[in-house]
Design a protein around this motif. Structure first.
Motif, short mmCIF file in Angstrom:
data_model
loop_
_atom_site.label_atom_id
_atom_site.label_comp_id
_atom_site.label_asym_id
_atom_site.label_seq_id
_atom_site.Cartn_x
_atom_site.Cartn_y
_atom_site.Cartn_z
N GLU A 84 0.88 -1.17 0.00
CA GLU A 84 0.00 0.00 0.00
C GLU A 84 0.91 1.20 0.00
O GLU A 84 1.59 1.42 1.01
N HIS A 123 -8.61 1.41 -3.61
CA HIS A 123 -9.08 2.11 -2.41
C HIS A 123 -10.15 3.11 -2.83
O HIS A 123 -9.97 3.83 -3.81
N ARG A 162 -6.80 -4.54 8.02
CA ARG A 162 -5.96 -3.77 8.93
C ARG A 162 -6.78 -2.74 9.68
O ARG A 162 -7.75 -2.20 9.14
N HIS A 174 -6.62 4.18 10.38
CA HIS A 174 -6.38 5.37 11.20
C HIS A 174 -6.78 5.26 12.67
O HIS A 174 -7.94 4.98 12.98
C1 DNO Z 1 -5.04 6.71 4.14
C2 DNO Z 1 -4.91 5.55 3.27
C3 DNO Z 1 -4.82 5.95 1.81
C4 DNO Z 1 -4.51 4.74 0.95
C5 DNO Z 1 -4.42 5.05 -0.51
C6 DNO Z 1 -4.33 3.77 -1.30
O1 DNO Z 1 -4.63 6.69 5.24
O2 DNO Z 1 -5.90 4.62 3.47
O3 DNO Z 1 -3.80 6.90 1.68
O4 DNO Z 1 -3.28 4.21 1.34
O5 DNO Z 1 -5.50 5.79 -0.96
O6 DNO Z 1 -3.75 4.04 -2.53
#
Ligand code: DNO
Length: 350
Positions: A64, A198, A308, A311
């Protein structure tokens, strides 16, 4: 499910040792961070991440992200070359054990918030998006930087990109996404990788830019472009969940039953009266999403993909990358473990 945790590499204050101490932690979600979008990742860098994870009893099998160059999204002249570089990165990651690659197709900006350290009454801080703050932001005039955004663009480049996306519009963006998928997904299939898109965060247009990975109808359209488990979703509950119109539980149930979720990002958000939102602790009772029902939908479908805790807030005086401290994400992981254990046992016991 396979429990995973995002790690930003050697400079991340959240070390692999700490990550490995979270109960049931299995996989590390990471990327090669010192390379610009559109460049090839070195085998040494990928091997180095894999070896470091292995030495802590963890597996590096989720990437990611491999970022998609703006010229691919805009369908500009060197697009085929850039897509080939993208495919090469998938092959290289797969050769080092990666099984899932996350990416997004958001124009210019990745996730957008108006404040990264909003203090709650309990003293914790979190990321928020308040409409009254948003209305004061104009990327055409102001030099705005957020940690989720590619900081390599100058303000005049950002201005130019915004103009180009305005002309492209939603249908143009769909067309370029289709071109990307038709080249990339066969490569992913060949090397046993599931691509996981995403959703746009938040899932509605911001700054007048087109956004397309936003709701059920659009997710259906996306999955139909290339009908393969290699063309799947990274279903981020917090991103989809900050639009009241998205029924996240129903979406999880539907796409898990279709086996089109490769990766789950689990977090909670509180939607406010005016559509603003605050990131909250992972528990159902802390926000607008029913996280128990989300996990139940997954276990009912026999979900075996990656999960996972997404945040976290900043708590207990921790200082670090907004959204990506250790403590609250670890609490999220413990909660997710508990929900999965309860749902799986209830299912087994009928
Ligand atoms: C934020 C993440 C996003 C994600 C991207 C995937 O915290 O979930 O930045 O990594 O959008 O490309």
């Amino acid at each position: 499910m396979k429990l995973s945790f995002r790690w930003y590499g050697d400079t991340d204050p959240v070390t692999l040792e700490y990550i490995s101490q979270i109960p049931a932690m299995r996989s590390v979600v990471s990327a090669v961070y010192d390379v610009k979008p559109g460049e090839v990742w070195s085998n040494e860098s990928i091997a180095d991440i894999a070896a470091k994870c292995k030495s802590h009893g963890l597996v590096f099998d989720v990437v990611e992200s491999i970022p998609v160059h703006e010229d691919i999204k805009l369908g500009r002249n060197n697009v085929d070359e850039l897509i080939e570089v993208y495919c090469e990165n998938i092959r290289r990651c797969a050769a080092h054990g990666v099984r899932c690659v996350t990416y997004n197709f958001m124009p210019v900006f990745d996730w957008t918030r108006t404040q990264l350290d909003k203090k709650a009454p309990d003293g914790s801080t979190s990321l928020v998006m308040y409409w009254d703050q948003m209305r004061g932001l104009d990327p055409l005039k102001d030099d705005i930087h957020l940690p989720g955004w590619d900081s390599s663009y100058t303000q005049s480049e950002v201005r130019e990109l915004i103009g180009a996306y305005g002309e492209l519009g939603e249908e143009g963006l769909w067309k370029n996404l289709e071109r990307f998928l038709k080249k990339v997904i066969p490569v992913a299939e060949e090397c046993g990788v599931r691509m996981a898109i995403h959703p746009d965060d938040p899932p509605y247009p911001i700054f007048g830019l087109p956004r397309i990975i936003t709701n059920e109808a659009n997710l259906d359209r996306f999955l139909a472009i290339y009908d393969s488990p290699a063309n799947s979703l990274c279903l981020c509950t917090g991103s989809l969940g900050c639009a009241k119109s998205n029924d996240v539980v129903a979406m999880v149930r539907k796409y898990a039953n279709m086996d089109r979720i490769a990766f789950m990002h689990i977090r909670n958000v509180k939607i406010m009266e005016d559509g603003s939102f605050e990131e909250r602790a992972h528990l159902s009772s802390c926000g607008s999403l029913d996280v128990y029902e989300i996990v139940k939908a997954l276990t009912d479908a026999g979900f075996d993909g990656y999960v996972r805790p997404d945040h976290g807030r900043m708590i207990w005086g921790e200082v670090g990358k907004p959204g990506y401290g250790l403590y609250d994400r670890a609490l999220g992981a413990a909660y997710i473990n508990g929900l999965f254990e309860a749902c799986e046992k209830a299912k087994k016991n009928g």
